[in-house]
Design an enzyme around this catalytic site. Sequence first.
Site, PDB file in Angstrom:
ATOM      1  N   GLU A  34       0.687  -1.183   0.022  1.00  0.00           N
ATOM      2  CA  GLU A  34       0.049  -0.121  -0.017  1.00  0.00           C
ATOM      3  C   GLU A  34       0.953   1.152   0.009  1.00  0.00           C
ATOM      4  OE1 GLU A  34      -3.156  -0.318  -0.640  1.00  0.00           O
ATOM      5  OE2 GLU A  34      -3.372   2.036  -0.347  1.00  0.00           O
ATOM      6  N   HIS A  36       3.806   1.669  -1.547  1.00  0.00           N
ATOM      7  CA  HIS A  36       4.167   1.950  -2.856  1.00  0.00           C
ATOM      8  C   HIS A  36       2.839   2.662  -3.851  1.00  0.00           C
ATOM      9  CE1 HIS A  36       7.050  -1.296  -2.084  1.00  0.00           C
ATOM     10  NE2 HIS A  36       7.784  -0.450  -2.448  1.00  0.00           N
ATOM     11  N   GLN A  60      22.857  -1.844  -4.110  1.00  0.00           N
ATOM     12  CA  GLN A  60      22.524  -1.361  -2.840  1.00  0.00           C
ATOM     13  C   GLN A  60      22.375  -2.379  -1.840  1.00  0.00           C
ATOM     14  OE1 GLN A  60      18.845   0.571  -4.559  1.00  0.00           O
ATOM     15  NE2 GLN A  60      18.189   0.136  -2.520  1.00  0.00           N
ATOM     16  N   GLY A 146       9.323   7.255  -0.858  1.00  0.00           N
ATOM     17  CA  GLY A 146       8.531   7.528   0.448  1.00  0.00           C
ATOM     18  C   GLY A 146       9.336   7.960   1.463  1.00  0.00           C
ATOM     19  N   ASP A 149      12.033   5.986   4.120  1.00  0.00           N
ATOM     20  CA  ASP A 149      13.368   6.037   3.511  1.00  0.00           C
ATOM     21  C   ASP A 149      13.844   7.470   3.304  1.00  0.00           C
ATOM     22  OD1 ASP A 149      13.883   3.120   3.279  1.00  0.00           O
ATOM     23  OD2 ASP A 149      12.464   3.466   1.890  1.00  0.00           O
ATOM     24  N   VAL A 179       3.237   5.399   4.966  1.00  0.00           N
ATOM     25  CA  VAL A 179       1.694   4.720   5.172  1.00  0.00           C
ATOM     26  C   VAL A 179       2.096   3.575   6.087  1.00  0.00           C
ATOM     27  CG1 VAL A 179       0.090   3.201   3.825  1.00  0.00           C
ATOM     28  CG2 VAL A 179       1.452   5.064   2.788  1.00  0.00           C
TER      29      VAL A 179
HETATM   30  O1  PAF Z   1      13.437   2.821  -2.063  1.00  0.00           O
HETATM   31  C1  PAF Z   1      13.726   1.888  -2.975  1.00  0.00           C
HETATM   32  O2  PAF Z   1      12.770   0.828  -3.096  1.00  0.00           O
HETATM   33  C2  PAF Z   1      15.087   1.862  -3.727  1.00  0.00           C
HETATM   34  O3  PAF Z   1      15.987   2.047  -2.864  1.00  0.00           O
HETATM   35  C3  PAF Z   1      14.783   2.545  -4.797  1.00  0.00           C
HETATM   36  C4  PAF Z   1      14.876   4.198  -4.573  1.00  0.00           C
HETATM   37  C5  PAF Z   1      13.835   1.949  -5.748  1.00  0.00           C
HETATM   38  C6  PAF Z   1      16.251   2.470  -5.550  1.00  0.00           C
HETATM   39  O4  PAF Z   1      16.689   1.219  -6.059  1.00  0.00           O
END
Ligand code: PAF
Length: 282
Positions: A34, A36, A60, A146, A149, A179
């Site tokens: 939800e 996203h 990452q 979001g 993060d 959310v």
């Molecule tokens: O927040 C995320 O899902 C990831 O860090 C992103 C921004 C898509 C980069 O891979």
Amino acid sequence: MKTVTTLEALRAETDQLRASGRLALVPTMGALHEGHLTLVRKACSEARHVVVSIFVNPKQFGPNEDLDAYPRQLARDRELLEAEGASLLWAPTPDEVYPAGYATTISVEGVSAGLCGANRPGHFDGVATVVCKLFNQVRPDMAFFGEKDWQQLAVIRRMARDLDLQFPHADAIRGVPIVREGDGLAMSSRNAYLSVEQRRQAAALPAAMRRAIAALAKGAESATALEQLSSDILKAGFDSIDYVELRDAETLAPIHGPLDGSRLFVAARIGGTRLIDNMPLV
Ligand code: PAF
């Protein structure tokens, strides 16, 4: 909604979309929830076309992190995006994003240091690198991220300013509030890793953060409130704490004096799952 997996197809589709109105990008790693979908809805309300990227970015993830285990459910994600009215799904393979010979990394100093940057070395280099590439690939008018993060958002904004990335408006990189589930837990794709018992215990994290914020508002010493918060999190069943910190909401500098403009940041581990959250002070 079309799905494209090659840069060539992406360029053709986005050129066409851009000709008939504003284009928004919602970068994700899939396993959509939800949180996203809220980003997608916000993007749909502000732009004529919304491109959603789904790419589990290997750069990452650290060597001992959950890259292989990270939930992947493209067919389901596709259906959810279609129902929200997204225009295009950009779902490249790792080879399309990082072809043989790829050699460039973007490193954002300052805001990347501390908090998640301290516990996940190289994580924000990977995020900045892939987001810069996504911006160049899609060339959106705006992009939505979001606020769960929060540090990531600060890193991306700093990178966009420092590299003169061109957007038509100054506030093109939009943060969307966290959310939460009914019991207060911030939505995250990683919540899927929690057992039923861990999921129940995890709700104690935002509850303890709220208590700490209430104590600070009543004049508690920062150190005392943060110690109590750490102890509450561990008592609730978390195994360890990566950080419990007050930082300036904009610069992410540690707070040493008055708390104006600061925000509470927490990362804690339960079982093998690392959960993060952040809240403004009241
Ligand atoms: O927040 C995320 O899902 C990831 O860090 C992103 C921004 C898509 C980069 O891979």
